[in-house]
Design an enzyme around this catalytic site. Structure first.
Site, PDB file in Angstrom:
ATOM      1  N   ASN A  87       8.109   7.773   9.930  1.00  0.00           N
ATOM      2  CA  ASN A  87       6.716   7.656   9.489  1.00  0.00           C
ATOM      3  C   ASN A  87       5.929   6.743  10.432  1.00  0.00           C
ATOM      4  OD1 ASN A  87       4.373   6.766   8.118  1.00  0.00           O
ATOM      5  ND2 ASN A  87       5.270   7.360   6.162  1.00  0.00           N
TER       6      ASN A  87
ATOM      7  N   HIS B  25       2.889   5.764  10.328  1.00  0.00           N
ATOM      8  CA  HIS B  25       2.029   4.788   9.644  1.00  0.00           C
ATOM      9  C   HIS B  25       2.798   3.513   9.325  1.00  0.00           C
ATOM     10  CE1 HIS B  25      -1.012   7.887   9.185  1.00  0.00           C
ATOM     11  NE2 HIS B  25      -0.065   8.688   8.716  1.00  0.00           N
ATOM     12  N   LYS B  26       4.061   3.692   8.933  1.00  0.00           N
ATOM     13  CA  LYS B  26       4.890   2.509   8.653  1.00  0.00           C
ATOM     14  C   LYS B  26       5.082   1.691   9.931  1.00  0.00           C
ATOM     15  CE  LYS B  26       7.753   4.343   4.874  1.00  0.00           C
ATOM     16  NZ  LYS B  26       9.140   4.626   4.452  1.00  0.00           N
TER      17      LYS B  26
ATOM     18  N   ASP C  14      12.344   2.013   2.143  1.00  0.00           N
ATOM     19  CA  ASP C  14      11.927   3.110   1.290  1.00  0.00           C
ATOM     20  C   ASP C  14      10.893   2.549   0.331  1.00  0.00           C
ATOM     21  OD1 ASP C  14      12.527   5.977   0.844  1.00  0.00           O
ATOM     22  OD2 ASP C  14      12.852   5.310  -1.216  1.00  0.00           O
ATOM     23  N   THR C  15       9.870   3.345   0.075  1.00  0.00           N
ATOM     24  CA  THR C  15       8.768   2.886  -0.767  1.00  0.00           C
ATOM     25  C   THR C  15       8.517   3.897  -1.863  1.00  0.00           C
ATOM     26  OG1 THR C  15       7.725   1.649   1.027  1.00  0.00           O
ATOM     27  CG2 THR C  15       6.282   2.380  -0.749  1.00  0.00           C
TER      28      THR C  15
ATOM     29  N   GLY D 280      -0.445   8.267   2.594  1.00  0.00           N
ATOM     30  CA  GLY D 280       0.235   8.493   1.316  1.00  0.00           C
ATOM     31  C   GLY D 280      -0.699   8.356   0.122  1.00  0.00           C
TER      32      GLY D 280
ATOM     33  N   LYS E 251      -5.229  -4.521   3.923  1.00  0.00           N
ATOM     34  CA  LYS E 251      -4.086  -4.007   3.146  1.00  0.00           C
ATOM     35  C   LYS E 251      -2.865  -4.888   3.382  1.00  0.00           C
ATOM     36  CE  LYS E 251      -0.933  -0.043   2.670  1.00  0.00           C
ATOM     37  NZ  LYS E 251      -0.475   1.261   3.168  1.00  0.00           N
TER      38      LYS E 251
ATOM     39  N   ARG F 189       4.690  -3.578   1.576  1.00  0.00           N
ATOM     40  CA  ARG F 189       5.419  -3.540   2.856  1.00  0.00           C
ATOM     41  C   ARG F 189       5.371  -4.906   3.533  1.00  0.00           C
ATOM     42  NH1 ARG F 189       3.562   0.765   4.154  1.00  0.00           N
ATOM     43  NH2 ARG F 189       5.400   1.843   3.399  1.00  0.00           N
TER      44      ARG F 189
END
Ligand code: ITT
Length: 202
Positions: free
Chosen positions: A12, A14-15, A71-72, A152, A174, A180
């Site tokens: 991902n 974005h992560k 993992d989220t 997401g 954010k 995160r």
């Protein structure tokens, strides 16, 4: 502080962007491409923590490197904690964020209790040992999608004490409160107290 470089087992982008923006100078992320890891990393465990460990373990075992993964899940109280560990595939295997959010809003209907939380479990495998770090942000689910930032479920999540969704916030805003960032800060604190034993110069 001794420099630390670790692989981040995620597909991902974005992560990677969010995590990279939060890293202190002594901590660098190494790209999975550089070790030829371009495949989808499996995540089939029944819990968020289990999936975080599975992703890190996959890269550790196959490529023999120190690595972290996360993992989220979004847990909605009125939906008995769903979508939770199934957040990515809530509306089906196509992992479509818009479809996931629409299904969630539909299932939530006009229920009064819209409380929810993002939970991130970050698993680090360093020197063969597994370490887990958790970050949670409480909030509520909005009635419609708002904002274009983030990814997401961000357009429907309003963190507690705020009136905007995560998708209406800049990455920096954010990251001041996100699940995160909270998990990552614990990982960074751990690493700063436990520097690399085997290769202190990298
Ligand atoms: P990995 O390669 O790291 O597994 P992924 O996209 O599969 O990446 P997850 O399984 O952890 O990530 O994500 C579960 C779902 O939760 C997925 O739909 C994400 O878009 C969403 N999600 C994760 N982090 C989020 C965040 O910070 N804000 C909003 N939604 C998020």
């Amino acid at each position: 502080m001794t420099n630390i470089s670790l692989f981040f087992a995620t597909n991902n982008v974005h992560k990677v962007e969010e995590v990279t923006a939060l890293l202190p100078d002594f901590f660098q992320i190494r790209s999975l491409e550089s070790i030829g890891c371009t495949e989808d990393i499996p995540e089939n465990e029944p819990t968020i923590a289990g999936n975080a460990i599975a992703k890190a373990q996959y890269v550790h075992d196959k490529y023999m490197v120190d690595v972290f993964a996360e993992d989220t899940g979004l847990e909605v109280d009125s939906l008995d904690g769903e979508p939770g560990v199934y957040s990515a595939r809530y509306a089906g295997p196509q992992r479509d964020s818009i479809a996931n959010m629409r299904l969630l809003l539909q299932n939530l209907g006009d229920k009064k209790n819209r409380n929810a939380r993002f939970r991130t479990c970050m698993a680090l495998i360093k020197d063969g040992q597994i370490h887990l770090f958790e970050g949670i942000v409480e909030g509520t689910i909005s009635s419609e999608l708002s904002g274009k930032e983030g990814f997401g479920y961000d357009p429907i999540f309003v963190p507690a004490g705020h009136s905007k969704t995560f998708a209406e916030m800049s990455l920096k805003e954010k990251s001041q409160m996100s699940h995160r960032a909270r998990a990552l800060n614990k990982l960074i604190e751990f690493l700063s107290k436990n520097p690399d034993k085997r290769n202190p110069q990298i």
